[in-house]
Motif scaffolding. Structure first.
Motif, PDB file in Angstrom:
ATOM      1  N   SER A  95      35.617 100.100  -7.005  1.00 58.28           N
ATOM      2  CA  SER A  95      34.812 100.100  -5.594  1.00 58.28           C
ATOM      3  C   SER A  95      35.222  98.586  -5.366  1.00 58.28           C
ATOM      4  O   SER A  95      35.541  97.650  -6.214  1.00 58.28           O
ATOM      5  CB  SER A  95      33.646 100.069  -6.007  1.00 58.28           C
ATOM      6  OG  SER A  95      33.039 101.517  -6.293  1.00 58.28           O
ATOM      7  N   LEU A  97      33.704  95.550  -2.313  1.00 55.16           N
ATOM      8  CA  LEU A  97      32.681  95.120  -1.289  1.00 55.16           C
ATOM      9  C   LEU A  97      33.296  94.469  -0.211  1.00 55.16           C
ATOM     10  O   LEU A  97      34.136  93.329  -0.295  1.00 55.16           O
ATOM     11  CB  LEU A  97      31.780  94.120  -1.962  1.00 55.16           C
ATOM     12  CG  LEU A  97      30.968  94.812  -3.000  1.00 55.16           C
ATOM     13  CD1 LEU A  97      29.963  93.580  -3.821  1.00 55.16           C
ATOM     14  CD2 LEU A  97      29.627  95.664  -2.677  1.00 55.16           C
ATOM     15  N   LEU A 110      30.008  99.211   0.940  1.00 56.69           N
ATOM     16  CA  LEU A 110      30.815  99.561  -0.611  1.00 56.69           C
ATOM     17  C   LEU A 110      31.527 100.826  -0.497  1.00 56.69           C
ATOM     18  O   LEU A 110      31.276 101.758  -0.037  1.00 56.69           O
ATOM     19  CB  LEU A 110      29.414 100.041  -1.534  1.00 56.69           C
ATOM     20  CG  LEU A 110      29.848 100.430  -2.941  1.00 56.69           C
ATOM     21  CD1 LEU A 110      30.539  99.178  -3.716  1.00 56.69           C
ATOM     22  CD2 LEU A 110      28.544 101.174  -3.614  1.00 56.69           C
ATOM     23  N   ARG A 134      24.592  92.692  -4.667  1.00 52.00           N
ATOM     24  CA  ARG A 134      25.825  92.924  -4.623  1.00 52.00           C
ATOM     25  C   ARG A 134      26.403  93.286  -6.015  1.00 52.00           C
ATOM     26  O   ARG A 134      27.473  94.018  -6.317  1.00 52.00           O
ATOM     27  CB  ARG A 134      26.616  91.825  -4.196  1.00 52.00           C
ATOM     28  CG  ARG A 134      26.619  90.576  -4.846  1.00 52.00           C
ATOM     29  CD  ARG A 134      27.440  89.387  -4.228  1.00 52.00           C
ATOM     30  NE  ARG A 134      28.972  89.660  -4.309  1.00 52.00           N
ATOM     31  CZ  ARG A 134      29.853  88.963  -3.770  1.00 52.00           C
ATOM     32  NH1 ARG A 134      29.612  88.023  -3.109  1.00 52.00           N
ATOM     33  NH2 ARG A 134      31.096  89.455  -3.972  1.00 52.00           N
TER      34      ARG A 134
END
Length: 250
Positions: A95, A97, A110, A134
């Motif tokens: 993933s 951000l 995300l 986060r």
């Protein structure tokens, strides 16, 4: 006496030429302004048609996300904001951000790769994460496991970064949802050239928050058209004034 008369005649001729050139310039401006106004009217109808088509896509029944054979034919005009579905397994380890400002304040989108059943991958913008949440541990409860279905809007890649802020793959700092760059940075292969903005289906623990996609188009073409036509009218009015003054001086 003759010399003075000649000077007056020459002066009158020069003044007449100047007024003629001024009228010509004003008429040329009027034509240009009308052309610009007409172009803005054409742009207005194009934008209204685009808005109508996008609105139809957003509210239509969801269809399967484009498979690999259709990737080369995907375009912003034809496919963006198409409501789609996809099924697969999320790879939360990959993933990223992406900085975002939403109705809920500043934070991050995300983006997580979804391994689909056909062997390809698609990045899914699972939703918004506040800046103070986060850390992966702060949102771990929302990490869906196993086969997961996603419904959302197809979005076209956003290469490069944001205004005055370039993406920094080596530092894992992202300012736009650049599919190709994210795929390269995370070592992903066979990735779709688009991403999916997930809908508002709640995630466990409340994060990330989906369904925050803003679908809006700036449409000032009518204002621009009226401005150009007004300038054209003023130019024509200027021609009339110059001509009237020229007539009254004789």
């Amino acid at each position: 006496m003759t010399g003075g008369h000649d000077v007056k005649v020459e002066g009158a001729k020069a003044s007449s030429r100047a007024r003629f050139l001024l009228r010509g310039a004003l008429l040329l401006l009027a034509v240009v302004f009308v052309a610009l106004g007409t172009w803005q009217i054409q742009r207005l109808f194009w934008k209204l048609d685009l808005i109508a088509r996008v609105d139809a896509r957003v509210h239509a029944a969801a269809v399967p996300a484009p498979p690999r054979p259709d990737w080369d034919s995907i375009t912003r005009e034809k496919d963006e904001y198409l409501r789609v579905t996809a099924t697969g397994t999320f790879n939360h380890d990959k993933s990223v951000l992406v900085q975002a400002v939403t109705e809920r304040g500043a934070g991050f989108w995300l983006l997580t790769p979804l391994h689909r059943e056909d062997g390809t991958m698609v990045l899914v913008n699972r939703g918004f994460v506040p800046a103070d949440r986060r850390g992966r541990a702060d949102r771990a409860e929302g990490e869906a496991l196993g086969s997961t279905g996603v419904t959302g809007l197809l979005r076209i890649s956003e290469p490069g970064g944001a205004f005055l802020r370039s993406n920094d793959p080596s530092g894992d700092r992202w300012f736009s949802r650049d599919v190709a760059a994210i795929a390269t940075a995370k070592g992903l292969t066979d990735v779709a050239p688009y991403f999916i903005d997930a809908d508002a289906t709640p995630n466990s623990g409340g994060l990330p928050i989906g369904g925050l996609t803003v679908v809006s188009f700036r449409n000032s073409h009518l204002v621009y058209a009226l401005t150009w036509f007004a300038l054209a009218g003023m130019s024509v009015g200027g021609v009339y004034i110059v001509r009237r003054r020229s007539t009254s001086s004789h």
